[in-house]
Write a protein that holds these residues in place. Structure first.
Motif, PDB file in Angstrom:
ATOM      1  N   LEU C 183       0.832  -1.198   0.000  1.00 22.97           N
ATOM      2  CA  LEU C 183       0.000   0.000   0.000  1.00 22.97           C
ATOM      3  C   LEU C 183       0.871   1.253   0.000  1.00 22.97           C
ATOM      4  CD1 LEU C 183      -2.930   0.567  -0.080  1.00 22.97           C
ATOM      5  CD2 LEU C 183      -3.029   0.449   2.404  1.00 22.97           C
ATOM      6  N   GLY C 184       1.917   1.215   0.827  1.00 28.30           N
ATOM      7  CA  GLY C 184       2.819   2.355   0.867  1.00 28.30           C
ATOM      8  C   GLY C 184       3.407   2.622  -0.504  1.00 28.30           C
ATOM      9  N   ARG C 185       3.756   1.536  -1.200  1.00 25.83           N
ATOM     10  CA  ARG C 185       4.377   1.676  -2.514  1.00 25.83           C
ATOM     11  C   ARG C 185       3.407   2.269  -3.527  1.00 25.83           C
ATOM     12  NH1 ARG C 185       5.584  -3.830  -4.022  1.00 25.83           N
ATOM     13  NH2 ARG C 185       3.832  -3.791  -5.454  1.00 25.83           N
ATOM     14  N   VAL C 186       2.206   1.689  -3.613  1.00 27.03           N
ATOM     15  CA  VAL C 186       1.300   2.139  -4.678  1.00 27.03           C
ATOM     16  C   VAL C 186       0.767   3.536  -4.404  1.00 27.03           C
ATOM     17  CG1 VAL C 186       0.647  -0.141  -5.498  1.00 27.03           C
ATOM     18  CG2 VAL C 186      -0.655   0.905  -3.649  1.00 27.03           C
ATOM     19  N   LEU C 205       3.278   5.548  10.453  1.00 29.13           N
ATOM     20  CA  LEU C 205       4.696   5.737  10.180  1.00 29.13           C
ATOM     21  C   LEU C 205       5.072   5.300   8.763  1.00 29.13           C
ATOM     22  CD1 LEU C 205       6.978   6.738  11.947  1.00 29.13           C
ATOM     23  CD2 LEU C 205       7.516   4.362  12.477  1.00 29.13           C
ATOM     24  N   VAL C 206       4.572   4.147   8.366  1.00 30.67           N
ATOM     25  CA  VAL C 206       4.943   3.589   7.073  1.00 30.67           C
ATOM     26  C   VAL C 206       4.240   4.319   5.927  1.00 30.67           C
ATOM     27  CG1 VAL C 206       4.853   1.529   5.623  1.00 30.67           C
ATOM     28  CG2 VAL C 206       5.440   1.344   8.042  1.00 30.67           C
ATOM     29  N   LEU C 207       2.989   4.682   6.129  1.00 30.22           N
ATOM     30  CA  LEU C 207       2.187   5.154   5.002  1.00 30.22           C
ATOM     31  C   LEU C 207       2.141   6.666   4.852  1.00 30.22           C
ATOM     32  CD1 LEU C 207      -0.881   2.751   5.335  1.00 30.22           C
ATOM     33  CD2 LEU C 207       1.036   2.565   3.752  1.00 30.22           C
ATOM     34  N   SER C 208       2.243   7.382   5.962  1.00 31.60           N
ATOM     35  CA  SER C 208       1.813   8.786   5.867  1.00 31.60           C
ATOM     36  C   SER C 208       2.967   9.780   5.916  1.00 31.60           C
ATOM     37  CB  SER C 208       0.837   9.102   7.001  1.00 31.60           C
ATOM     38  OG  SER C 208       1.516   9.124   8.236  1.00 31.60           O
ATOM     39  N   ASP C 209       2.677  10.950   5.374  1.00 31.83           N
ATOM     40  CA  ASP C 209       3.600  12.076   5.461  1.00 31.83           C
ATOM     41  C   ASP C 209       3.317  12.870   6.722  1.00 31.83           C
ATOM     42  OD1 ASP C 209       4.554  11.621   2.749  1.00 31.83           O
ATOM     43  OD2 ASP C 209       2.545  12.293   2.174  1.00 31.83           O
ATOM     44  N   ARG C 210       2.027  13.075   6.941  1.00 27.21           N
ATOM     45  CA  ARG C 210       1.649  13.869   8.095  1.00 27.21           C
ATOM     46  C   ARG C 210       0.628  13.091   8.900  1.00 27.21           C
ATOM     47  NH1 ARG C 210      -0.787  18.790   8.318  1.00 27.21           N
ATOM     48  NH2 ARG C 210      -1.865  18.259   6.400  1.00 27.21           N
ATOM     49  N   PRO C 365      10.543   1.679   6.379  1.00 29.49           N
ATOM     50  CA  PRO C 365      10.875   2.836   5.541  1.00 29.49           C
ATOM     51  C   PRO C 365      10.228   4.078   6.132  1.00 29.49           C
ATOM     52  CG  PRO C 365       9.326   1.382   4.422  1.00 29.49           C
ATOM     53  CD  PRO C 365       9.744   0.691   5.670  1.00 29.49           C
ATOM     54  N   ALA C 366      10.865   5.201   5.978  1.00 25.98           N
ATOM     55  CA  ALA C 366      10.362   6.438   6.570  1.00 25.98           C
ATOM     56  C   ALA C 366      10.117   7.466   5.487  1.00 25.98           C
ATOM     57  CB  ALA C 366      11.349   6.970   7.605  1.00 25.98           C
ATOM     58  N   PRO C 367       8.999   7.311   4.772  1.00 23.27           N
ATOM     59  CA  PRO C 367       8.735   8.222   3.662  1.00 23.27           C
ATOM     60  C   PRO C 367       8.621   9.658   4.137  1.00 23.27           C
ATOM     61  CG  PRO C 367       6.769   6.966   4.257  1.00 23.27           C
ATOM     62  CD  PRO C 367       7.916   6.365   5.007  1.00 23.27           C
ATOM     63  N   GLY C 368       8.174   9.831   5.382  1.00 25.27           N
ATOM     64  CA  GLY C 368       7.994  11.183   5.912  1.00 25.27           C
ATOM     65  C   GLY C 368       9.283  11.981   5.912  1.00 25.27           C
ATOM     66  N   GLU C 369      10.380  11.262   5.899  1.00 25.89           N
ATOM     67  CA  GLU C 369      11.676  11.914   5.974  1.00 25.89           C
ATOM     68  C   GLU C 369      11.842  12.964   4.890  1.00 25.89           C
ATOM     69  OE1 GLU C 369      15.337  12.094   8.052  1.00 25.89           O
ATOM     70  OE2 GLU C 369      13.281  11.511   8.386  1.00 25.89           O
ATOM     71  N   THR C 370      11.430  12.601   3.668  1.00 20.45           N
ATOM     72  CA  THR C 370      11.674  13.480   2.530  1.00 20.45           C
ATOM     73  C   THR C 370      10.819  14.728   2.589  1.00 20.45           C
ATOM     74  OG1 THR C 370      10.043  12.225   1.320  1.00 20.45           O
ATOM     75  CG2 THR C 370      12.356  11.628   0.981  1.00 20.45           C
ATOM     76  N   VAL C 371       9.693  14.685   3.285  1.00 24.26           N
ATOM     77  CA  VAL C 371       8.801  15.848   3.269  1.00 24.26           C
ATOM     78  C   VAL C 371       8.693  16.470   4.656  1.00 24.26           C
ATOM     79  CG1 VAL C 371       7.397  15.159   1.315  1.00 24.26           C
ATOM     80  CG2 VAL C 371       6.874  14.273   3.596  1.00 24.26           C
ATOM     81  N   SER C 372       9.528  16.005   5.567  1.00 25.20           N
ATOM     82  CA  SER C 372       9.354  16.461   6.945  1.00 25.20           C
ATOM     83  C   SER C 372       9.671  17.938   7.106  1.00 25.20           C
ATOM     84  CB  SER C 372      10.225  15.627   7.886  1.00 25.20           C
ATOM     85  OG  SER C 372      11.584  15.858   7.557  1.00 25.20           O
ATOM     86  N   ALA C 373      10.237  18.519   6.063  1.00 23.81           N
ATOM     87  CA  ALA C 373      10.568  19.933   6.163  1.00 23.81           C
ATOM     88  C   ALA C 373       9.325  20.810   6.069  1.00 23.81           C
ATOM     89  CB  ALA C 373      11.552  20.305   5.053  1.00 23.81           C
ATOM     90  N   ARG C 374       8.226  20.224   5.660  1.00 25.00           N
ATOM     91  CA  ARG C 374       7.012  21.010   5.448  1.00 25.00           C
ATOM     92  C   ARG C 374       6.627  21.832   6.667  1.00 25.00           C
ATOM     93  NH1 ARG C 374       3.272  19.369   1.984  1.00 25.00           N
ATOM     94  NH2 ARG C 374       3.868  17.228   2.258  1.00 25.00           N
TER      95      ARG C 374
END
Lengths: 290, 252, 374
Positions: C183-186, C205-210, C365-374
């Motif tokens: 789900l995280g991937r798609v 943690l796995v799926l969300s940005d915020r 995986p921590a996808p939030g990492e890339t957008v955590s600057a928001r």
């Protein structure tokens, strides 16, 4: 080498599929014991349902049976019965199907009252239903008088009247069993279909109806069987004329005045037809909507 | 155990049915006379019952009304009866064939009338009028006595009837006329009497040729044969004749 | 599979006897927002409002500039015209259709010809790794397989917004991680705007940005997922989140922290070496020692105790980075018994060793990492 005792085992399938469903009776399974006092009334009840038919079988004149059930009057009545029961079942489906869906899914005002009204023909003596139809559609009836006056249409004494009478008594069976099936199924699939972008009409045909098909089968059979056995409403509303309004039950009632053997033979014929119909649909009808 | 079940079942059923059938009585009369009578005799026999009980203290008259052929079947199948009054001779013959008829006597006759709604919208005055276009006619089916009589009068009058319905009994015919669905129906004169307010009877000469004889008898094997005979005498005597005539019957 | 990215603006109120929902939130185009909260906090009610199954008493729902609900004007776009897909706990696959026909349902409903819809369905089935099950009926699928098909079905309808209602709650513990990875991937590949309702912080943690945290119908905390989970500002969030996080990069042996230390743990499926990742563990999984323990060489690091907070039946120790120790240890917590505190003579300022069993650590995986600057 000792295996880790509490390992869940990565090879465990995440919920095995059960292709054979829950229908198969498992002979190894035991159940909580039934209280024995139930057996007496249960057997008596079964006897009351089955023994009369045995009585009919015992009373039948088996030598004359073939001749009796193939008499002109019998075949005419049987043909008429099958035709009208089929027509009224179709009518039940056409009108009762949508009614069941509206009752189960719509939120019509006064839902409780509506549902009671639908059940009314189930508890009314059929002859009362016939009278009611007569006073609605008869020549002097509420609606019938205008049908006669403006359209020249007279319903009583016609085959149409037979179909209407049968529909009147049979439709509640269809509506009740369909509505039950719909409620059991719930509206979750319809909701999912809507979130997938399907319009209500699409949802109805592609989700509601297919999910309903098993329940629909038993509902239709119930309605057909009830229509086939209809007597009171027919005699009161449609009269009795060979080939036109005299269905098999009416023929039986009439023959019993003059020829008891004939009446018994026709009764067996009706029992046989009803049995075939019910047996055809038994599994679904008995097990109910899944 | 398994083999005994049906017997126990039957006993249970019979007990249950018997319990349903016996109404609670007042001070129990010592004797009961059981009468099986054709449904068309309901009114007349109801009056005679009271009279008989008044004249025979301690005797209870129980009358079971029904279709003559049903009653005949009951007697043939062993139902106890002290009096049997039928609406036609053929059903009495059924009982006679079983050797149970005793000595039947005709005590009344009934004949057909054309029943029309009180306002007679189609202006029916004769049998021939029944064959006119646009007249909705309802008759008894030929299998039942009133239907047989109907065929007889039609033949005698040379009229070809085209009924909208051939009903299984005379009450159904009358019902259709009362409901306004039929313009005319062929019923017995006594039925017209019974519904005097809603329907009118039109007499026609051919009716006399298809009179229905009402035989009465004390069936052989009657439990209270003597009381039964006394009831039959009441029916055939002056009191009975007057009551029958008042209801529209003719008496011999 | 064209990425549809629409912003979602919600500001609604809905009252019921004994419960009131009052939520305002925004989900950016392509963003995945997690809604975390206990049972009865109003998560499902919020989803119902977004999907159009419930009408709010007040407020608006705007998706990609389209007003879906405006209670003030009495406007309410019905569910089938909202472009809002729903994936529930139960797969709810149509039992009379094959897996493929289930997935093709959405495309067919919007008028895609049969053959093309079939193509779309097969593409989505392969996207969630169950193409070989295309001809099976739902009754012949396992729970995890069915939920994968349900994911494919929801996405094949190309919704502008995907709602996920505890999508793993009904799955076996073994099946959930794999599906979570898929789900995280798609979701990410499609760049879809999505809202995930869950009570499991790991899902968030796995799926969300915020992440927003919902309690009794109101948002009590909001922010980038990792930040909210790692540094809850409210006790409420801390209680339901209750996770310690260490950020780093996935490595063959575990999670490589910025200082080069490696934390060993159980790898979530879909974790690829070299991508940003987090190691997650509950504070109760942390053991505290005065001396460096000998037996268990992994996941042991020195800290300085910064504070002690008595809880219901434990004492929560808060750590600060030790001189010469890893910087990422700053702020980590450990829950120990009061007896242990007494035995070890723990007090603020004391240097100690934290040890975490590898079996208690999840690497994801921590996808939030890339957008955590928001």
């Amino acid at each position: 080498m000792a295996a880790a005792p509490s390992s869940p085992g990565p090879l465990r399938p995440d919920r095995p599929s059960v292709p054979f469903g829950r229908g198969g009776a498992d002979r190894h399974r035991t159940r909580a014991a039934l209280p024995w006092p139930l057996w007496g009334p249960a057997l008596a009840g079964l006897g009351l349902l089955v023994l009369p038919v045995l009585g009919l079988v015992a009373r039948a004149d088996w030598v004359r049976l073939p001749e009796l059930v193939t008499s002109d009057a019998a075949l005419t009545a049987l043909g008429l019965s099958l035709r009208t029961a089929a027509a009224s079942t179709a009518l039940c489906l056409l009108l009762g199907g949508p009614l069941a869906v509206v009752l189960a899914r719509g939120r019509p005002p006064g839902l409780r009252v509506l549902r009671s009204l639908v059940l009314l023909p189930l508890v009314l003596p059929p002859v009362v239903g016939g009278l009611a139809l007569l006073y609605l559609l008869g020549r002097t009836g509420l609606v019938g008088r205008y049908l006669d006056l403006y359209l020249g249409v007279r319903v009583p004494f016609t085959t149409t009247a037979v179909v209407l009478a049968q529909t009147f008594v049979a439709m509640p069976f269809l509506v009740v069993s369909l509505e039950g099936a719909l409620r059991t199924a719930g509206d979750r699939y319809e909701t999912v279909a809507a979130t997938l972008g399907a319009r209500p009409w699409t949802v109805f045909w592609r989700v509601t109806v297919p999910l309903l098909l098993p329940g629909l089968g038993s509902a239709v059979v119930l309605a057909f069987a009830r229509a086939l056995g209809e007597f009171g409403a027919t005699i009161a509303f449609a009269g009795s004329l060979a080939g036109q309004t005299r269905t098999l039950p009416l023929e039986i009632y009439l023959q019993r005045e003059s020829d008891v053997d004939g009446a018994v033979a026709l009764s067996l014929l009706l029992v046989a037809v009803a049995a075939v119909v019910v047996v055809l649909a038994r599994p679904r009808a008995v097990e109910g909507a899944r | 155990m398994r083999a005994r079940a049906p017997l126990g079942l039957a006993v249970a059923l019979v007990l249950a049915l018997a319990a349903c059938g016996s109404g609670g009585g007042n001070p129990a009369p010592r004797r009961t006379v059981t009468v099986l009578a054709a449904a068309s005799l309901t009114e007349v026999f109801g009056r005679l019952e009271q009279r008989f009980e008044a004249e025979h203290p301690g005797v209870d008259v129980k009358i079971s009304y029904g279709g003559s052929s049903d009653l005949a079947q009951q007697i043939v199948n062993g139902a106890p009866a002290d009096v049997f009054a039928a609406a036609n001779t053929s059903t009495m013959d059924t009982v006679a064939r079983a050797g149970l008829a005793g000595q039947p006597r005709v005590f009344a006759t009934n004949e057909l009338r054309i029943a029309v709604p009180a306002d007679n919208p189609k202006n029916i005055g004769s049998l021939a009028d029944l064959a006119k276009d646009g007249v909705v006619l309802v008759v008894c089916a030929p299998q039942v006595p009133c239907g047989a009589a109907t065929q007889k009068v039609a033949t005698a009058a040379g009229v070809r009837l085209r009924p909208a319905s051939e009903e299984p009994d005379v009450k159904s015919v009358l019902g259709k006329v009362v409901a306004g669905e039929a313009d005319a129906g062929l019923v017995y004169v006594t039925d017209v009497h019974a519904r005097g307010d809603r329907v009118r009877g039109v007499a026609f000469p051919e009716a006399a040729g298809a009179r229905n004889d009402y035989p009465i008898t004390v069936p052989s094997g009657a439990p209270e044969a003597e009381l039964g005979r006394q009831f039959v005498e009441l029916v055939r005597g002056q009191v009975g004749r007057e009551a029958l005539t008042a209801a529209g019957f003719q008496v011999p | 599979m064209t990425p549809r990215s629409s912003a979602l603006d919600v500001d609604v109120e809905l009252g019921r006897p004994g419960f009131a929902l009052s939520v305002a939130l925004r989900v950016e185009p392509g963003e995945v927002l997690a809604v975390l909260g206990p049972n009865g906090s109003g998560k499902s009610t919020l989803l119902g409002v977004l999907a159009g199954l419930l009408r709010p008493d007040r407020g608006r729902v705007v998706l990609g500039g389209r007003t879906l609900t405006d209670a003030g004007r009495g406007a309410h776009v019905p569910p089938h015209r909202r472009g809002v897909g729903l994936l529930a706990q139960q797969p709810l696959l149509f039992p009379h259709l094959t897996a493929e026909a289930n997935v093709a349902f959405g495309p067919r409903a919007r008028g895609v010809p049969r053959r093309a819809a079939r193509e779309i369905a097969r593409r989505w089935l392969s996207e969630v790794d169950v193409l070989e099950l295309a001809d099976r009926r739902p009754a012949e699928l396992s729970g995890g397989q069915a939920q994968r098909v349900a994911v494919a079905r929801a996405l094949a309808a190309e919704p502008d917004l995907v709602l996920l209602d505890e999508p793993f709650a009904a799955l076996d513990v073994d099946a959930a991680p794999a599906l979570r990875a898929v789900l995280g991937r798609v979701l990410r590949a499609g760049g879809r705007t999505a809202l995930v309702v869950t009570h499991d912080p790991l899902d968030a943690l796995v799926l969300s940005d915020r992440l927003v945290v919902l309690d009794a119908g109101v948002v009590v905390e909001a922010g980038p997922t990792r930040q909210v989970l790692a540094r809850p500002r409210t006790a409420f969030t801390a209680r339901i989140a209750g996770l310690e996080l260490v950020a780093g990069v996935a490595a063959p042996t575990g999670l490589r922290a910025p200082d080069g230390a490696v934390l060993a743990g159980h790898r979530e499926p879909g974790l690829v070496d070299g991508v940003p990742a987090v190691a997650v563990f509950p504070p109760r999984a942390v053991a505290v020692h005065r001396e460096r323990p000998n037996g268990s060489p992994r996941n042991v690091f020195p800290v300085v105790l910064a504070g002690l907070e008595p809880r219901a039946d434990v004492v929560r120790l808060r750590a600060a980075a030790a001189p010469g120790g890893p910087g990422w240890a700053e702020g980590l917590s450990a829950d120990v018994t009061p007896a242990a505190v007494a035995d070890l003579g723990l007090e603020p300022g004391l240097p100690v060793w934290f040890a975490v069993k590898a079996t208690e650590v999840t690497l994801c995986p921590a996808p939030g990492e890339t957008v955590s600057a928001r």
